[in-house]
Write a protein that holds these residues in place. Structure first.
Motif, PDB file in Angstrom:
ATOM      1  N   GLY A  36     -45.043  20.494 -20.988  1.00 52.05           N
ATOM      2  CA  GLY A  36     -46.150  21.140 -20.294  1.00 52.05           C
ATOM      3  C   GLY A  36     -45.747  21.830 -19.009  1.00 52.05           C
ATOM      4  N   LYS A  37     -46.704  22.118 -18.151  1.00 48.84           N
ATOM      5  CA  LYS A  37     -46.427  22.796 -16.887  1.00 48.84           C
ATOM      6  C   LYS A  37     -46.097  21.750 -15.837  1.00 48.84           C
ATOM      7  CE  LYS A  37     -48.848  27.002 -17.914  1.00 48.84           C
ATOM      8  NZ  LYS A  37     -49.803  27.993 -17.495  1.00 48.84           N
ATOM      9  N   ILE A  38     -44.842  21.302 -15.864  1.00 46.41           N
ATOM     10  CA  ILE A  38     -44.442  20.149 -15.074  1.00 46.41           C
ATOM     11  C   ILE A  38     -44.494  20.435 -13.579  1.00 46.41           C
ATOM     12  CG2 ILE A  38     -42.505  18.589 -14.628  1.00 46.41           C
ATOM     13  CD1 ILE A  38     -41.768  18.835 -17.537  1.00 46.41           C
ATOM     14  N   GLU A  83     -41.285   6.474  -8.796  1.00 45.95           N
ATOM     15  CA  GLU A  83     -42.048   6.365 -10.042  1.00 45.95           C
ATOM     16  C   GLU A  83     -42.309   7.743 -10.635  1.00 45.95           C
ATOM     17  OE1 GLU A  83     -45.582   4.215  -9.180  1.00 45.95           O
ATOM     18  OE2 GLU A  83     -44.555   2.342  -8.666  1.00 45.95           O
ATOM     19  N   ALA A  84     -42.659   8.693  -9.763  1.00 47.79           N
ATOM     20  CA  ALA A  84     -42.895  10.063 -10.239  1.00 47.79           C
ATOM     21  C   ALA A  84     -41.610  10.671 -10.795  1.00 47.79           C
ATOM     22  CB  ALA A  84     -43.442  10.924  -9.100  1.00 47.79           C
ATOM     23  N   THR A  85     -40.462  10.336 -10.172  1.00 51.69           N
ATOM     24  CA  THR A  85     -39.177  10.841 -10.662  1.00 51.69           C
ATOM     25  C   THR A  85     -38.894  10.327 -12.064  1.00 51.69           C
ATOM     26  OG1 THR A  85     -38.299  10.947  -8.407  1.00 51.69           O
ATOM     27  CG2 THR A  85     -36.702  10.949 -10.203  1.00 51.69           C
ATOM     28  N   ASN A  86     -39.167   9.052 -12.283  1.00 54.63           N
ATOM     29  CA  ASN A  86     -38.957   8.477 -13.626  1.00 54.63           C
ATOM     30  C   ASN A  86     -39.855   9.165 -14.650  1.00 54.63           C
ATOM     31  OD1 ASN A  86     -37.089   6.651 -12.611  1.00 54.63           O
ATOM     32  ND2 ASN A  86     -38.622   5.063 -12.240  1.00 54.63           N
ATOM     33  N   GLU A  87     -41.108   9.456 -14.262  1.00 55.41           N
ATOM     34  CA  GLU A  87     -42.015  10.167 -15.162  1.00 55.41           C
ATOM     35  C   GLU A  87     -41.499  11.572 -15.440  1.00 55.41           C
ATOM     36  OE1 GLU A  87     -45.849  10.113 -13.413  1.00 55.41           O
ATOM     37  OE2 GLU A  87     -46.076   7.930 -13.478  1.00 55.41           O
ATOM     38  N   LEU A  88     -40.979  12.230 -14.382  1.00 54.14           N
ATOM     39  CA  LEU A  88     -40.451  13.583 -14.540  1.00 54.14           C
ATOM     40  C   LEU A  88     -39.265  13.600 -15.501  1.00 54.14           C
ATOM     41  CD1 LEU A  88     -40.115  16.570 -13.792  1.00 54.14           C
ATOM     42  CD2 LEU A  88     -38.850  15.843 -11.767  1.00 54.14           C
ATOM     43  N   ILE A  89     -38.324  12.680 -15.307  1.00 53.96           N
ATOM     44  CA  ILE A  89     -37.152  12.621 -16.184  1.00 53.96           C
ATOM     45  C   ILE A  89     -37.589  12.385 -17.627  1.00 53.96           C
ATOM     46  CG2 ILE A  89     -35.066  11.334 -16.726  1.00 53.96           C
ATOM     47  CD1 ILE A  89     -34.793  13.097 -14.302  1.00 53.96           C
ATOM     48  N   SER A  90     -38.579  11.509 -17.797  1.00 52.92           N
ATOM     49  CA  SER A  90     -39.085  11.244 -19.148  1.00 52.92           C
ATOM     50  C   SER A  90     -39.734  12.492 -19.747  1.00 52.92           C
ATOM     51  CB  SER A  90     -40.094  10.094 -19.094  1.00 52.92           C
ATOM     52  OG  SER A  90     -40.673   9.881 -20.362  1.00 52.92           O
ATOM     53  N   ILE A 175     -49.571  12.925 -19.805  1.00 50.85           N
ATOM     54  CA  ILE A 175     -49.355  12.030 -18.677  1.00 50.85           C
ATOM     55  C   ILE A 175     -50.225  10.796 -18.898  1.00 50.85           C
ATOM     56  CG2 ILE A 175     -49.453  11.757 -16.184  1.00 50.85           C
ATOM     57  CD1 ILE A 175     -47.416  13.805 -17.170  1.00 50.85           C
ATOM     58  N   PRO A 176     -49.635   9.618 -19.024  1.00 48.59           N
ATOM     59  CA  PRO A 176     -50.432   8.415 -19.336  1.00 48.59           C
ATOM     60  C   PRO A 176     -51.310   7.990 -18.162  1.00 48.59           C
ATOM     61  CG  PRO A 176     -48.144   7.824 -18.900  1.00 48.59           C
ATOM     62  CD  PRO A 176     -48.197   9.324 -18.923  1.00 48.59           C
ATOM     63  N   LEU A 177     -52.598   7.841 -18.414  1.00 50.94           N
ATOM     64  CA  LEU A 177     -53.552   7.352 -17.423  1.00 50.94           C
ATOM     65  C   LEU A 177     -54.449   6.325 -18.090  1.00 50.94           C
ATOM     66  CD1 LEU A 177     -54.695  10.690 -15.699  1.00 50.94           C
ATOM     67  CD2 LEU A 177     -53.163   8.987 -14.740  1.00 50.94           C
ATOM     68  N   ASP A 178     -54.646   5.195 -17.433  1.00 46.62           N
ATOM     69  CA  ASP A 178     -55.549   4.208 -18.024  1.00 46.62           C
ATOM     70  C   ASP A 178     -56.994   4.578 -17.705  1.00 46.62           C
ATOM     71  OD1 ASP A 178     -56.118   3.392 -15.388  1.00 46.62           O
ATOM     72  OD2 ASP A 178     -54.558   1.858 -15.438  1.00 46.62           O
ATOM     73  N   GLU A 179     -57.911   3.758 -18.181  1.00 45.22           N
ATOM     74  CA  GLU A 179     -59.335   4.074 -18.044  1.00 45.22           C
ATOM     75  C   GLU A 179     -59.773   4.150 -16.586  1.00 45.22           C
ATOM     76  OE1 GLU A 179     -63.673   2.352 -19.604  1.00 45.22           O
ATOM     77  OE2 GLU A 179     -61.780   1.527 -20.368  1.00 45.22           O
ATOM     78  N   VAL A 180     -59.238   3.273 -15.758  1.00 44.62           N
ATOM     79  CA  VAL A 180     -59.613   3.265 -14.337  1.00 44.62           C
ATOM     80  C   VAL A 180     -59.082   4.510 -13.637  1.00 44.62           C
ATOM     81  CG1 VAL A 180     -59.373   2.039 -12.151  1.00 44.62           C
ATOM     82  CG2 VAL A 180     -59.734   0.758 -14.262  1.00 44.62           C
ATOM     83  N   ASP A 181     -57.816   4.849 -13.874  1.00 45.05           N
ATOM     84  CA  ASP A 181     -57.219   6.016 -13.230  1.00 45.05           C
ATOM     85  C   ASP A 181     -57.868   7.316 -13.670  1.00 45.05           C
ATOM     86  OD1 ASP A 181     -55.451   4.514 -11.775  1.00 45.05           O
ATOM     87  OD2 ASP A 181     -53.845   4.623 -13.271  1.00 45.05           O
ATOM     88  N   SER A 182     -58.522   7.304 -14.826  1.00 40.82           N
ATOM     89  CA  SER A 182     -59.152   8.521 -15.337  1.00 40.82           C
ATOM     90  C   SER A 182     -60.518   8.790 -14.718  1.00 40.82           C
ATOM     91  CB  SER A 182     -59.296   8.429 -16.859  1.00 40.82           C
ATOM     92  OG  SER A 182     -58.044   8.275 -17.485  1.00 40.82           O
ATOM     93  N   MET A 183     -61.037   7.819 -13.981  1.00 44.97           N
ATOM     94  CA  MET A 183     -62.378   7.967 -13.412  1.00 44.97           C
ATOM     95  C   MET A 183     -62.371   8.913 -12.221  1.00 44.97           C
ATOM     96  SD  MET A 183     -64.173   6.101 -15.398  1.00 44.97           S
ATOM     97  CE  MET A 183     -65.734   5.784 -14.570  1.00 44.97           C
ATOM     98  N   CYS A 184     -63.510   9.538 -11.983  1.00 46.82           N
ATOM     99  CA  CYS A 184     -63.703  10.416 -10.831  1.00 46.82           C
ATOM    100  C   CYS A 184     -63.529   9.608  -9.549  1.00 46.82           C
ATOM    101  CB  CYS A 184     -65.092  11.046 -10.883  1.00 46.82           C
ATOM    102  SG  CYS A 184     -65.547  11.976  -9.400  1.00 46.82           S
ATOM    103  N   SER A 185     -62.754  10.131  -8.607  1.00 48.66           N
ATOM    104  CA  SER A 185     -62.482   9.426  -7.349  1.00 48.66           C
ATOM    105  C   SER A 185     -63.659   9.455  -6.395  1.00 48.66           C
ATOM    106  CB  SER A 185     -61.259  10.040  -6.668  1.00 48.66           C
ATOM    107  OG  SER A 185     -60.130   9.969  -7.502  1.00 48.66           O
TER     108      SER A 185
END
Length: 301
Positions: A36-38, A83-90, A175-185
């Motif tokens: 995607g548009k990393i 953590e973001a770096t590990n996600e980026l490499i993945s 990008i993996p997000l659980d149910e809580v992280d997906s909620m409007c802030s």
């Protein structure tokens, strides 16, 4: 959109072909199913990169005939950045150089990877018809033609094109997000999307209500940001004042996004009144700097 790349794993003068003239920024901007548009997702890491102009071949090395990405940073990373770096490499792990192959381009719309004018025309037509709800050229020209801060215009453009990294868009980019992280802030009641965050969220609605009261207007708000932009900026207040309304819309969505990030990443509370007064203060300065109105508005109410 329709181009992909072959990356050679060799180095030296013989391999200085097309792809080796692209830096990491170019690699991350390619639109692919796999990553995607990393750049939009990891722009902070990009700014921390030690050498933004390095060649792709300089961002990794071969280890036992396997390619290993090796990114270098300007400083030690914080835990969240690691953590973001590990996600980026993945995310970019699917981009693997092929040792011994020449660099080249692939036309992804064709099964054989070769470009043809006929297929290009078909792809363009398909893209044009993909979404009838996309912003019109007129709306985009109106936005870019209104004098404001560049960062506000960019934010508004991304909102209109649904390019903001909202939770629903992050999920579409794997990008993996659980149910809580997906909620409007802001409201913590609904999943976050562009239309929800900037228009339909109860907290956001209160901000638009304050703005309408300030302008002395009472209108029905559309359910889509594209139609809301069109209706809000065409409220019949005169040609010159149309620029003010366009700037106000851009300022509002820009500040909504900043407030969303404050809530999500810094744990700050959503304060509607404070947010509204910040929008008014910015608009006061823009009116002075960019001459957006025929008459002076009242910023006291």
């Amino acid at each position: 959109m329709f181009l992909d790349i072959h990356i050679s794993g060799t180095s030296g003068s013989e391999s200085e072909s097309v792809i080796h003239h692209f830096n990491l920024l170019a690699l991350l901007l390619f639109d692919s199913k796999s990553y995607g548009k990393i750049l939009e997702l990891y722009f902070r890491l990009y700014h921390l990169c030690a050498n933004k102009e390095a060649l792709v071949s300089e961002y990794g090395r071969w280890v036992n005939e396997s390619w290993v990405w090796d990114l270098v940073w300007r400083r030690a990373l914080f835990d969240r950045e690691r953590e973001a770096t590990n996600e980026l490499i993945s995310a970019i792990s699917s981009v693997t150089p092929i040792a011994g192959n020449k660099d080249g381009w692939i036309w992804k719309a064709a099964s054989d990877g070769k470009y043809s004018t006929k297929l290009a025309y078909a792809c363009i037509e398909e893209h044009k018809n993909r979404s009838a709800l996309a912003p019109t050229v007129k709306d985009l020209l109106k936005m870019w033609g209104t004098a404001t801060l560049q960062k506000a215009r960019v934010a508004a453009w991304r909102v209109l094109r649904n390019r903001m990294p909202t939770c629903d868009n992050l999920k579409m980019r794997n990008i993996p997000l659980d149910e809580v992280d997906s909620m409007c802030s802001a409201c913590f009641q609904h999943n976050e999307s562009t239309n929800h965050l900037f228009l339909l969220c109860p907290k956001t609605e209160k901000v638009w209500d304050e703005i309408q009261r300030w302008l002395g207007l009472s209108t029905i708000r559309p359910q889509l940001v594209t139609t809301h932009f069109e209706s809000f900026t065409n409220l019949g207040m005169g040609k010159k004042n149309e620029k003010f309304l366009t700037a106000l819309w851009m300022c509002t969505v820009w500040q909504l996004w900043k407030r969303r990030n404050d809530c999500r990443f810094d744990g700050k509370a959503w304060e509607t009144k404070k947010l509204f007064f910040e929008i008014k203060a910015i608009m006061w300065s823009w009116v002075k700097i960019f001459n957006l109105l025929d008459v002076e508005p009242s910023f006291a109410s």
